[in-house]
Design a protein around this motif. Structure first.
Motif, PDB file in Angstrom:
ATOM      1  N   MET A 277       0.835  -1.207   0.000  1.00  0.00           N
ATOM      2  CA  MET A 277       0.000   0.000   0.000  1.00  0.00           C
ATOM      3  C   MET A 277       0.871   1.258   0.000  1.00  0.00           C
ATOM      4  SD  MET A 277      -3.035  -1.163  -0.223  1.00  0.00           S
ATOM      5  CE  MET A 277      -2.409  -2.639  -1.078  1.00  0.00           C
ATOM      6  N   GLU A 278       2.003   1.195   0.697  1.00  0.00           N
ATOM      7  CA  GLU A 278       2.920   2.340   0.740  1.00  0.00           C
ATOM      8  C   GLU A 278       3.530   2.590  -0.630  1.00  0.00           C
ATOM      9  OE1 GLU A 278       6.826   3.928   3.268  1.00  0.00           O
ATOM     10  OE2 GLU A 278       5.842   2.033   3.799  1.00  0.00           O
ATOM     11  N   GLN A 279       3.877   1.519  -1.326  1.00  0.00           N
ATOM     12  CA  GLN A 279       4.450   1.665  -2.663  1.00  0.00           C
ATOM     13  C   GLN A 279       3.468   2.353  -3.608  1.00  0.00           C
ATOM     14  OE1 GLN A 279       6.331  -1.705  -4.606  1.00  0.00           O
ATOM     15  NE2 GLN A 279       7.025  -2.542  -2.634  1.00  0.00           N
ATOM     16  N   ILE A 280       2.212   1.959  -3.537  1.00  0.00           N
ATOM     17  CA  ILE A 280       1.198   2.559  -4.416  1.00  0.00           C
ATOM     18  C   ILE A 280       0.980   4.030  -4.064  1.00  0.00           C
ATOM     19  CG2 ILE A 280      -1.235   2.507  -5.092  1.00  0.00           C
ATOM     20  CD1 ILE A 280      -1.155  -0.541  -4.672  1.00  0.00           C
ATOM     21  N   ASN A 281       0.834   4.310  -2.774  1.00  0.00           N
ATOM     22  CA  ASN A 281       0.555   5.683  -2.344  1.00  0.00           C
ATOM     23  C   ASN A 281       1.712   6.646  -2.633  1.00  0.00           C
ATOM     24  OD1 ASN A 281      -2.109   5.489  -1.365  1.00  0.00           O
ATOM     25  ND2 ASN A 281      -1.417   4.614   0.573  1.00  0.00           N
ATOM     26  N   VAL A 304      -7.996   1.880  -4.866  1.00  0.00           N
ATOM     27  CA  VAL A 304      -9.046   2.324  -3.938  1.00  0.00           C
ATOM     28  C   VAL A 304      -8.658   1.978  -2.505  1.00  0.00           C
ATOM     29  CG1 VAL A 304     -11.426   1.932  -3.175  1.00  0.00           C
ATOM     30  CG2 VAL A 304     -10.928   2.220  -5.615  1.00  0.00           C
ATOM     31  N   ILE A 305      -8.129   0.777  -2.322  1.00  0.00           N
ATOM     32  CA  ILE A 305      -7.709   0.351  -0.977  1.00  0.00           C
ATOM     33  C   ILE A 305      -6.561   1.219  -0.479  1.00  0.00           C
ATOM     34  CG2 ILE A 305      -6.671  -1.519   0.344  1.00  0.00           C
ATOM     35  CD1 ILE A 305      -8.169  -3.484  -1.495  1.00  0.00           C
ATOM     36  N   ALA A 306      -5.574   1.444  -1.336  1.00  0.00           N
ATOM     37  CA  ALA A 306      -4.412   2.241  -0.929  1.00  0.00           C
ATOM     38  C   ALA A 306      -4.822   3.672  -0.582  1.00  0.00           C
ATOM     39  CB  ALA A 306      -3.379   2.244  -2.055  1.00  0.00           C
ATOM     40  N   ARG A 307      -5.692   4.238  -1.405  1.00  0.00           N
ATOM     41  CA  ARG A 307      -6.127   5.616  -1.179  1.00  0.00           C
ATOM     42  C   ARG A 307      -6.928   5.756   0.124  1.00  0.00           C
ATOM     43  NH1 ARG A 307      -8.991   6.107  -5.411  1.00  0.00           N
ATOM     44  NH2 ARG A 307     -11.089   6.089  -4.520  1.00  0.00           N
ATOM     45  N   ASN A 308      -7.617   4.685   0.518  1.00  0.00           N
ATOM     46  CA  ASN A 308      -8.462   4.720   1.721  1.00  0.00           C
ATOM     47  C   ASN A 308      -7.844   3.931   2.881  1.00  0.00           C
ATOM     48  OD1 ASN A 308     -11.255   5.998   0.857  1.00  0.00           O
ATOM     49  ND2 ASN A 308     -10.608   4.665  -0.833  1.00  0.00           N
ATOM     50  N   SER A 309      -6.532   3.787   2.875  1.00  0.00           N
ATOM     51  CA  SER A 309      -5.854   2.970   3.888  1.00  0.00           C
ATOM     52  C   SER A 309      -6.176   3.428   5.317  1.00  0.00           C
ATOM     53  CB  SER A 309      -4.338   2.995   3.671  1.00  0.00           C
ATOM     54  OG  SER A 309      -4.000   2.341   2.479  1.00  0.00           O
ATOM     55  N   GLU A 310      -6.192   4.728   5.534  1.00  0.00           N
ATOM     56  CA  GLU A 310      -6.431   5.241   6.884  1.00  0.00           C
ATOM     57  C   GLU A 310      -7.861   4.969   7.332  1.00  0.00           C
ATOM     58  OE1 GLU A 310      -5.745   6.724  10.559  1.00  0.00           O
ATOM     59  OE2 GLU A 310      -4.305   6.225   8.986  1.00  0.00           O
ATOM     60  N   GLU A 311      -8.828   5.188   6.436  1.00  0.00           N
ATOM     61  CA  GLU A 311     -10.219   4.910   6.777  1.00  0.00           C
ATOM     62  C   GLU A 311     -10.439   3.421   7.032  1.00  0.00           C
ATOM     63  OE1 GLU A 311      -9.169   6.740   4.340  1.00  0.00           O
ATOM     64  OE2 GLU A 311     -10.329   8.597   4.143  1.00  0.00           O
TER      65      GLU A 311
END
Length: 373
Positions: A277-281, A304-311
Motif C-alpha cells: 500500500m505504501e508503494q502505491i501511495n 481504492v484500498i491504498a487511497r483509503n488505507s487510513e479509513e
C-alpha cells in the motif's frame, strides 16, 4: 360482524309488531343494528391505513373486532352458546400453536439426533428466546433446524442461536439466511460457535456504517474469506476493506475477487500488506505500480484500498471493538409499537408452548382418543 348483523336483521324481521312487547323489542334491536353498522363503516374506512402502519398483527386485531362484536350480539341471545364458541376458538388456537411447535421440535431431533436431555434443553431455549424476542418459539425451533442442517451440534446450536436472532432483528434479515451466512463466516475463518457473537457484531456494525448489507457481505466473504484466513487476515480487517470498496461503488464480487488475488500475489512476492500500500501511495504513477504488483484485474481495487488505507484502518479498529453491536441494534429496532406487538404475540405462543410442553402427552392422548376411540 356482517354475518352477525345479517342474523340480527333476520331475527328483527320475524318480530310480531302487533304487540307492545314486540314493538319495544323491534326498536331495541334496530338501535343495536344501527350502532354496529356505524362501527363497521368506520372499521372498513380505517382498516387499510391501520394495517399498513402496524403490519400483520393488525390483521389479527381487525379480524378480532367482528368476532368480539358478533360475540356481543350472540351473548344477548344465548350466553352459553357464545361462551362455548369463544372457548372452542381459543382451544383451536392453542392446539394449532402446540401442534406447530411440537412438529418443529421433532424436526430438530430428526436433524440433530439429539438425546432426550438435549431436546429438553433445546426446547427450553426455543421457548425462552421466543418469549424475549420478536420471533416466536416455533420460529426459533425452525432456526435450530436450519443450524442442525448446517452441521451444528446441539451445544453449538445453543451457543449461537441468540446471537443469530439479534442479527436477524438488527438487519431485518430472514432467520434462515442469517444462520447460513453466520455459519459460512465461522467456517471461512475457522472460528468456533463461541465466537458467534463476534461475527454477528462485526456484521451488524459494518452494515450500519457502510454500503454493505447481508447479501453483499455474504457474496464478498464467500470469495475472499478462505484466502484471507490462510494469509492471516482477520474477519474485521477483511470486512473493513469490503466496506470501504462498497462505499466506493465497487460491487462485492469484483472487490472480493481482486482482494483475494491481492492476498495471493502478496504471499507469492513475499511483500507485506503495508509495504504494498505504501508503494502505491508513494508512486508517481499509481496505476502502473498497482499493475506491476497485482496485474490489470487488481489495479482499480488496489488503488481504492491504498487511497483509503487510513479509513480502512479506522474501520478495522471499530469492528474489533464492536462487541454488543447486534444486540444494541436489535433493541433499538424493536423499541416501537411493532416490536411491542411482536413480543406480545411471541409471549402468547411461548405460554402455549410451555403448556404443551408440560401437557404434550395429554394433548396427544386427546387426539388419539378422538381418532381411534
Amino acid at each position: 360482524m356482517k354475518i352477525a348483523l345479517a342474523k340480527a336483521i333476520k331475527a328483527r324481521d320475524k318480530i310480531d309488531l302487533s304487540t307492545r312487547e314486540g314493538q319495544e323489542q323491534y326498536k331495541k334491536i334496530t338501535s343495536e343494528i344501527n350502532k354496529y353498522n356505524t362501527t363497521l363503516k368506520k372499521a372498513e374506512a380505517q382498516g387499510n391505513s391501520f394495517s399498513r402502519n402496524v403490519g400483520n398483527y393488525t390483521n389479527g386485531i381487525r379480524d378480532a373486532i367482528p368476532a368480539v362484536n358478533g360475540f356481543n350480539l350472540a351473548l344477548l341471545a344465548n350466553p352459553f352458546v357464545a361462551i362455548g364458541a369463544a372457548l372452542a376458538g381459543l382451544t383451536t388456537q392453542v392446539f394449532g400453536f402446540a401442534k406447530t411447535f411440537d412438529t418443529s421440535m421433532s424436526k430438530v431431533q430428526a436433524v440433530t439426533g439429539a438425546t432426550t436431555s438435549e431436546m429438553n434443553d433445546l426446547e427450553e431455549s426455543a421457548i425462552k428466546l421466543g418469549e424475549a424476542s420478536k420471533f416466536t418459539a416455533t420460529e426459533v425451533a425452525n432456526l435450530q433446524v436450519e443450524l442442525g442442517k448446517l452441521g451444528f451440534t446441539t451445544k453449538e446450536i445453543e451457543e449461537s442461536t441468540e446471537a443469530i436472532l439479534d442479527l436477524a432483528t438488527a438487519t431485518d434479515s430472514d432467520l434462515a439466511r442469517a444462520a447460513e451466512v453466520t455459519a459460512s463466516v465461522l467456517n471461512q475463518f475457522n472460528l468456533t460457535t463461541e465466537e458467534t457473537n463476534r461475527v454477528v457484531d462485526v456484521m451488524s456494525a459494518s452494515f450500519s456504517s457502510s454500503a454493505l448489507d447481508i447479501e453483499k457481505f455474504a457474496t464478498g466473504l464467500a470469495i475472499v474469506g478462505p484466502a484471507g484466513n490462510i494469509v492471516g487476515a482477520s474477519l474485521e480487517g477483511v470486512t473493513a476493506i469490503l466496506a470501504k470498496t462498497a462505499d466506493n461503488g465497487i460491487d462485492a464480487s469484483t472487490s472480493a475477487t481482486a482482494l483475494r488475488n491481492i492476498f495471493i500475489d502478496l504471499a507469492d512476492k513475499g511483500l507485506s500488506w503495508e509495504d504494498a500500500m505504501e508503494q502505491i501511495n508513494n508512486s508517481q504513477n499509481k496505476i502502473s505500480t498497482a499493475n506491476e504488483l497485482f496485474g490489470k484485474r487488481g489495479v482499480v481495487v488496489a488503488n481504492v484500498i491504498a487511497r483509503n488505507s487510513e479509513e480502512i484502518r479506522e474501520l478495522d479498529i471499530a469492528f474489533q471493538n464492536a462487541a454488543g453491536s447486534a444486540k444494541e441494534m436489535a433493541d433499538i429496532v424493536s423499541n416501537n409499537l411493532q416490536g411491542d406487538l411482536d413480543r406480545l404475540s411471541s409471549s402468547w405462543e411461548g405460554l402455549i408452548a410451555r403448556l404443551s410442553r408440560g401437557g404434550g402427552k395429554a394433548f396427544r392422548y386427546v387426539v388419539v382418543t378422538l381418532q381411534f376411540g
